[in-house]
Design a protein around this motif. Sequence first.
Motif, short mmCIF file in Angstrom:
data_model
loop_
_atom_site.label_atom_id
_atom_site.label_comp_id
_atom_site.label_asym_id
_atom_site.label_seq_id
_atom_site.Cartn_x
_atom_site.Cartn_y
_atom_site.Cartn_z
N VAL A 183 -9.89 -45.85 -15.29
CA VAL A 183 -10.44 -46.50 -14.11
C VAL A 183 -11.71 -45.74 -13.77
N PHE A 184 -12.64 -46.43 -13.11
CA PHE A 184 -13.87 -45.78 -12.69
C PHE A 184 -13.96 -45.87 -11.18
N GLU A 185 -13.94 -44.70 -10.53
CA GLU A 185 -14.11 -44.65 -9.07
C GLU A 185 -14.70 -43.31 -8.70
N ASP A 186 -15.44 -43.30 -7.60
CA ASP A 186 -16.07 -42.08 -7.08
C ASP A 186 -16.89 -41.37 -8.16
N GLN A 187 -17.64 -42.14 -8.93
CA GLN A 187 -18.52 -41.61 -9.98
C GLN A 187 -17.77 -40.82 -11.04
N ALA A 188 -16.52 -41.21 -11.29
CA ALA A 188 -15.71 -40.51 -12.30
C ALA A 188 -14.85 -41.50 -13.08
N ILE A 189 -14.75 -41.25 -14.36
CA ILE A 189 -13.75 -41.92 -15.19
C ILE A 189 -12.46 -41.14 -14.98
N LYS A 190 -11.39 -41.86 -14.69
CA LYS A 190 -10.10 -41.22 -14.44
C LYS A 190 -9.04 -41.85 -15.33
N TYR A 191 -8.15 -41.00 -15.84
CA TYR A 191 -7.05 -41.49 -16.66
C TYR A 191 -5.89 -40.51 -16.58
#
Length: 176
Positions: free
Chosen positions: A93-101
Motif C-alpha cells: 500500500v502507498f500512504e504517507d509517502q511510504a510503501i508499506k507491506y
Amino acid sequence: MDGLEPGSRIQIQSYKHNGQLHRVWDTTTVLKGTTNKVIGANDKTLVTESDGRTWITREPAICFFHAKYWFNIIGMLRDDGIHYYCNISSPFVFEDQAIKYIDYDLDVKVFPDMTFSLLDEDEYELHKEEMNYPKVLDKILRKNVNYLLHWIRQRKGPFSPQFVDEWYEFFLTYRS
C-alpha cells in the motif's frame, strides 16, 4: 499516482503480521509508480531495524512492488552480477509517502546464474504459530511462493535479462 511520480523520493516500511514496524529504508527514488506497481531504486540508503540499529545498503538496488502479488523483489547490482532478494509479503500500500507491506518471513535468494534458495522456513513456522496466521493466509503465501518461483524459472518481470540494468540506467538520470 500522487507521490509516486518518477523522481520522487519515498520510504519503504516493512511490518510484521502483528502490526509491529520491522524495518525502514529511508530513501528510495520512484522510477515508475501506478496504483498496481512501483519500481524504485536506492543506493547506500539508511536502513533502520525495529530495535533501532541502523546500517547502510552496500550497492544499488532496484525494488519491485505489486498490488496483486504477495511478494516483492529487490535486484542488487554487485560486481559478480545481479543478486535478488525476494520477500514473501502482503501486496504493498502507498500512504504517507511510504510503501508499506507486511513481511511474512519466507524469502527467496536468487543468484546471478538464476539458481535460488528458499530461506527462513523455520522463522515462518514460528511466527505463523505466535501470530496465529489464518489457514487461508498460509495458503495464499504458499501459492505466491510458487508464483515467484515460476517467475524466476521463466525469467519473468524483474528476472528478465535486462530489467534491472535498464531501470538502473534510468535511476542514474536522477542522481546528481
